[in-house]
Enzyme design. Structure first.
Site, PDB file in Angstrom:
ATOM      1  N   LYS A 145      67.203  28.505 -51.221  1.00  0.00           N
ATOM      2  CA  LYS A 145      67.295  27.399 -51.617  1.00  0.00           C
ATOM      3  C   LYS A 145      68.872  26.803 -51.399  1.00  0.00           C
ATOM      4  O   LYS A 145      69.907  27.378 -51.570  1.00  0.00           O
ATOM      5  CB  LYS A 145      67.244  27.112 -53.016  1.00  0.00           C
ATOM      6  CG  LYS A 145      66.862  25.718 -53.613  1.00  0.00           C
ATOM      7  CD  LYS A 145      66.586  25.747 -55.108  1.00  0.00           C
ATOM      8  CE  LYS A 145      66.418  24.406 -55.580  1.00  0.00           C
ATOM      9  NZ  LYS A 145      65.893  24.560 -57.103  1.00  0.00           N
ATOM     10  N   SER A 180      61.338  24.376 -61.799  1.00  0.00           N
ATOM     11  CA  SER A 180      61.595  24.251 -60.471  1.00  0.00           C
ATOM     12  C   SER A 180      61.270  25.443 -59.620  1.00  0.00           C
ATOM     13  O   SER A 180      61.307  25.573 -58.576  1.00  0.00           O
ATOM     14  CB  SER A 180      63.230  23.803 -60.145  1.00  0.00           C
ATOM     15  OG  SER A 180      63.336  22.483 -60.484  1.00  0.00           O
ATOM     16  N   SER A 224      62.087  21.505 -58.017  1.00  0.00           N
ATOM     17  CA  SER A 224      62.956  21.330 -56.849  1.00  0.00           C
ATOM     18  C   SER A 224      63.099  22.389 -55.781  1.00  0.00           C
ATOM     19  O   SER A 224      63.745  22.028 -54.826  1.00  0.00           O
ATOM     20  CB  SER A 224      64.361  20.972 -57.477  1.00  0.00           C
ATOM     21  OG  SER A 224      64.938  22.153 -58.075  1.00  0.00           O
TER      22      SER A 224
END
Length: 598
Positions: free
Chosen positions: A217, A313, A289
């Site tokens: 990420k 997330s 996210s």
């Protein structure tokens, strides 16, 4: 006079006005004080703009408190001497810039005083099954579990360079549909892959991640490689050092192939390059996210990925994309070199296609680091062959029979029984758990104060009421007193969770049940989300509040998509989550189905 001056002034509005005027005109000079006299609140020079009683009346609406006219007048008259100077750190004249890596002095400890958490031993016994022959089809290799990939590499049936090229080709083919790659690290990946093959050929096998490509990420710092947070103001940001987790994966011999998308500043699934989509249903986003880790792992573009969670997330994109998402206990995995959203909430964890894969990754990235004051030593006791019989699995009866639970969740509870585990009904008080999110918004606004006050938030693509720009601006008006009260509620909630875990070994919950997402993120308990079946949807799903001007797609024929359940474990007891998750994964029998077209 029968009344004291203080009583007299408090009894009349005129007296209050007079006191306020005197308050403004007479600052206390320390040199005027007799020896031994202490300083008094409200006796310094007046600073900041004038404040009227009307301003307090309007502010009361934001705080949901109510002052009398007399109280309002006194507060307005004294504010510039009693409170305004407290903002000097930000407003000057002695401004102090706070480094982004500086953590607050207070620290959340998920282990309550007097209690112990975690296993007494370190044990790691992975599955020892034969991975079988190497498939002839590249897609079959790409979608294979990390467990099988690692065995093929260890047995030299598959080279890291070949596997890396398979994933690079798939990224080139499928990322235009998914928008999950922010930065492709092709040259680094090929260099690392060649090195891995040389080391393995020389008998220097580092372990189950050696030679396996992964994606991070894009809030994990990578030396010399952009780390953008998915946000326009940071798209040209290039760190000089690797995050602690990145270093550990490099040391484990894993191959960094891509920096993966995240919703800007770790919210939902829209970033400066667009919106990341779900490979199972391209008409909807992958959720966030950790949007990129969800999409890339589900579509077989990486061997595994690293996501992060503050309030859902990892769980949410794992649910939507049909993955295993492991959110570790708060403090187990260091966040050094990762973007800070909330110091007392942020967690980094693996997102994989199979349960044991997540445990393999967790083992490599766990352990304290000096750069993260919340990171702590911990043990991992995992045995893939351990029996799960007689484990007590708590569940909330009402939750199982109302949204967002489905038949898949209820069937999972029956599977628990079939595997010899014991379902135990549990309950929690009907408290306003959402009140805890005051901490999230306040910490997030503090982490991005400079970006908020400078107007940099205006560069973000999403400017709707439920996006960070608006929420960070609104958070400036949250009450510090209520922040402390929310923090006290947090401890009370942690005590309730401790009470529940006296009765059970783990919990089975609907993955997106809002109360449990909020509770366990704030208490720091670990969670494991895994695919348990499939459901049909007639409308695309979204992390965003409904927008009448942009309705979500609807489907005349319902679409079949994966659905997962979530296990919540005791603090630092990820080993039990892994054992139970592995048993459930085998019993469900749905893990190997792949999204059509990928």
């Amino acid at each position: 006079m029968s009344k004291s001056r203080r009583q007299f002034l408090a009894a009349t509005s005129l007296g209050v006005l007079g006191a306020a005027a005197a308050f403004h005109s007479h600052a206390q000079n320390p040199s005027d004080l007799p020896p031994g006299a202490p300083p008094a609140f409200g006796t310094g020079p007046a600073v900041g703009p004038e404040v009227s009683p009307i301003a307090f009346a309007e502010a009361e609406k934001l705080m949901q408190v109510e002052l009398t006219e007399t109280e309002r007048t006194m507060a307005a008259g004294s504010w510039r001497k009693t409170m305004a100077a407290l903002y000097e750190r930000r407003t000057g004249p002695r401004k102090i810039a706070l480094d982004a890596a500086l953590a607050p002095a207070s620290r959340w400890n998920p282990v309550l005083p007097g209690l112990k958490a975690g296993p007494t031993q370190d044990r790691f016994l992975r599955s020892n099954t034969d991975p079988g022959p190497l498939p002839t089809n590249d897609a079959d290799i790409a979608f294979a579990s990390l467990t099988r990939l690692s065995r093929w590499i260890e047995q030299r049936k598959l080279t890291s360079e070949r596997l890396t090229n398979i994933y690079l080709k798939r990224i080139e083919e499928f990322d235009p549909k998914l928008h999950c790659i922010i930065t492709l690290t092709r040259d680094l990946a090929l260099t690392q892959a060649k090195k891995a093959d040389q080391e393995i050929a020389a008998g220097k096998y580092r372990g189950p991640l050696h030679g396996v490509p992964w994606g991070g990420k894009d809030l994990l710092d990578t030396a010399g490689i952009p780390t953008t947070y998915g946000a326009e103001p940071y798209r040209n940001r290039i760190p000089t050092a690797d995050a602690a987790v990145v270093k550990r994966l490099h040391d484990a011999g894993a191959i960094l192939i891509a920096k993966l998308s995240l919703g800007a500043l770790a919210l939902n699934d829209i970033w400066f390059g667009g919106q990341t989509m779900n490979s199972w249903l391209l008409e909807e986003a992958s959720s966030g996210s950790s949007a990129g880790p969800g999409a890339a792992t589900a579509a077989g573009l990486v061997g595994f990925s690293i996501g992060s969670e503050t309030g859902g997330s990892i769980v949410s994109p794992s649910m939507r994309c049909g993955l295993t998402g492991l959110r570790p206990t708060y403090g187990r995995v260091p966040r050094t070199g990762a973007m800070t959203l909330c110091w007392s909430l942020d967690k980094l964890g693996p997102m994989t296609r199979h349960v044991e894969d997540a445990i393999l990754v967790l083992r490599a990235i766990s352990g304290p680091d000096p750069g993260d004051v919340a990171s702590v030593p911990s043990r991992l006791d995992y045995d893939a062959s351990a029996s799960v019989r007689s484990l007590r699995v708590g569940f909330f009866p009402r939750w199982m029979n109302e949204n967002p639970a489905t038949a898949v969740d209820r069937d999972a509870l029956e599977t628990i029984k079939k595997l010899g585990m014991v379902p135990v009904e549990v309950s929690i008080p009907n408290w306003p758990y959402n009140s805890l999110n005051l901490i999230l918004f306040a910490e997030g606004a503090a982490a991005f104060e400079e970006l908020t006050l400078s107007g940099g938030l205006n560069e973000l693509k999403a400017q709707v009421p439920d996006a960070w720009p608006n929420l960070f601006r609104e958070a400036r008006f949250l009450s510090a007193v209520d922040f402390v009260q929310a923090d006290r509620l947090r401890r009370q909630v942690a005590e309730e969770m401790a009470r529940i875990f006296y009765k059970v070994d783990l919990l089975l919950v609907p993955s997106l049940r809002d109360e449990m997402l909020t509770i366990t993120n704030f208490t720091g308990h670990p969670s494991l989300t895994l695919r348990a079946g499939f459901v049909e949807v007639s409308k695309a799903r979204s992390d965003w509040a409904p927008d009448p001007n942009n309705p979500l797609p609807t489907f005349a024929t319902p679409r079949r998509v994966p659905h997962g359940v979530t296990l919540i474990g005791r603090l630092f007891d990820e080993g039990t989550l892994g054992s139970v998750g592995l048993a459930l994964e085998r019993a469900f029998g749905v893990v190997n189905e792949r999204p059509a077209g990928f």
